[in-house]
Design an enzyme around this catalytic site. Sequence first.
Site, PDB file in Angstrom:
ATOM      1  CE  LYS A  14       1.582   0.882   8.328  1.00 48.20           C
ATOM      2  NZ  LYS A  14       2.429  -0.305   8.081  1.00 48.20           N
ATOM      3  CD  GLU A  55       7.130   0.295   5.361  1.00 46.57           C
ATOM      4  OE1 GLU A  55       6.670   0.156   6.513  1.00 46.57           O
ATOM      5  OE2 GLU A  55       6.919  -0.538   4.442  1.00 46.57           O
ATOM      6  CB  CYS A  78       3.626  -0.891   4.345  1.00 44.38           C
ATOM      7  SG  CYS A  78       3.948  -2.661   4.070  1.00 44.38           S
TER       8      CYS A  78
END
Length: 496
Positions: free
Chosen positions: A321, A263, A373
Site C-alpha cells: 500500500k 483487506e 482501502c
Amino acid sequence: MVKLMKSAWGDVFAVIAGILFSLSFSPFDFSFLVFFALAFLKFSLAELSVKRATLRGFLFGLGLFGLGVSWVFVSMVVNEQSGYLLPLLMTLLYCSFWALFPAISAFLYVKNRVNNDLDWFVFASVWMFVEYIRGKWVLGGFPWLQVAYSQLDTPLSGYVPVMGAYGTGLIIAIISALMAESLLKKQYSSRYFFAIITLVSIGVLLQTVQWTTISGKSLTVSLIQGNIAQKDKWAVENRNATLKQYYDDSAAHWQSDLIIWPETAIPAYFEDVKQDYLLPLEQEAVANNADIITSLPYKDKAGNLFNSVLVLGKNRAMYKKIHLLPFGEYLPWQPVSGYLLGLMNVRLGKFSSGEIDQPLLNVAGHYFVTSICYEDAFGEQSIRHVEQAKFLVNVTNDGWFDGSIEPYQHMQIARMRALEAGRYLLRVTNTGVSAIVSEKGKIVNQAPVMQRVTITSDIEPMSGMTPYSRMGDKPTILIISLILLYSFINRYFLKN
C-alpha cells in the site's frame, strides 16, 4: 430575501444547508440537494462582510461534516472499551476541523468576488480549489463528500470519464452558482437557465459514449466477504478459525477464474503463514486453474511493516500500500494524537508506504490496478498504468464503521474510480459493501452487508483509455487556476 440572509436566520439556514448537502450522498442519495445547498451558500454570501461570510461557511461545514463524517465516532468505540465522552469530543473536534474548509471557501470567494457576469465562475472555482486542496494535500488528502460523488446516477456522470471527480465537481458547482445568480440577477435568469440546460444536455450526450472496449474472454470472479467482527479480527485465538473460513469459502468456488479476499483477511504476518497455509493454498488454486488475491500484513527484513495484497497462483506477486490512512496506519500530529487515542484504548499499526511505481499484478493472464482501502479515494492513483490494466481491484476493511453510513459513502467513492478508468472494479470488503462495478460505474452484483457471503459474476476485461485516464486532473486545475488568477487581478485593479 437578501436581508434575511444577513440576519442570524441565515446562519441557522447555513447549518441546515450543510446537512442537506450531506444527504445528497449515499446511503441517502438525494442527489439534487447538493445543487440547492451550494446555491444557498452562494446566495447567502451576497452581501456579507468577509468575517461574517467566513462564519457562514464554517456553519455550513458543521452541518455538512457533522452528519457526513459522524461515523468517525463509531470507529473510536468499536472495541467497546473506550467509553463515549472522549470519542464524542474527538468527533466534534474532527468535524469542526473539516468545517474550516467551507469557511475558507467562503472567505476566498467574498474576498475575491467580481462584480460582473463571471462571478458564478469565481464561486465555482474557489469551491473546487478548496476541495482539491482538502482532497489532495491536507493530511495526505481527505476527498470525502466531494460534490461529484453525489451525481454518479445522474446525467452529469457523463462528465466523469472526461474530467474526473474534480472536473465533474466544477460543472456541478457552476450549475449551483448559476442557480444562485438567477435569483440575484433576475434580468439574466433566462440566460442562466439556458446555460444549465446546456451543461446537463452535454452530460446526457457524454453518457452515450463508450470510451473503452472489451478485450478478451470474460472472467468468472468470486468475492468473499468474511464478515469477521473488527473486535475479534486480530485475536490470536480466532486466527485458525478465520483461516479455515476463508479456505472453505474459496474451495467452494474453485470453478472461478479469480477469487478475492478482503483487506487483511489473513490476520497474521506473511512469514508466519507462508509454509503451512499460503503455499498449500496456492498449490490447490493452481491445480484448479484459479488465482487468489488475498491481503495480509508484511514485514520486511529491516522491520518495516506494510499493508499488502498478495496474488497466489501462477504469477505470485505482492503489492504494498502506497497511500496510508492518517490516524489508521500512521499518526500525524504526534504526540498529541497518540496520547488521545491511547486514552480511548485504540491501537493502530505503524505502517510504511510502498514504492510509488510498483509493477501491476497479474491474474488469469490480465494485469490489474490494485488499491487497498482508502487508496480508492484518489483518482490519479487509480489511473496510474491503467493503460496496461484490464480491470481494477480494491480490497477494504470497513469493519471499523459497522452500522454507520461510512461503508455506503466509501462504495460510492469506489464506483467513481471504475467510471473514470472505464474498467470493471472488483471491490471486496470484510463486512460490506462488497460489489462488482461495471466500466460505467454501475453496480452489477452487490453483497448484503454484515453477512458472510460470496458473490460470483462474469466480468469483461477492458482496454482503451478515457480522456481522464490520459490527462488526469491537469485540465481542471488549469481552468480553476486561470479563473482564480483572473479574480485576483480583477480585484487588484479595482482597488487601484
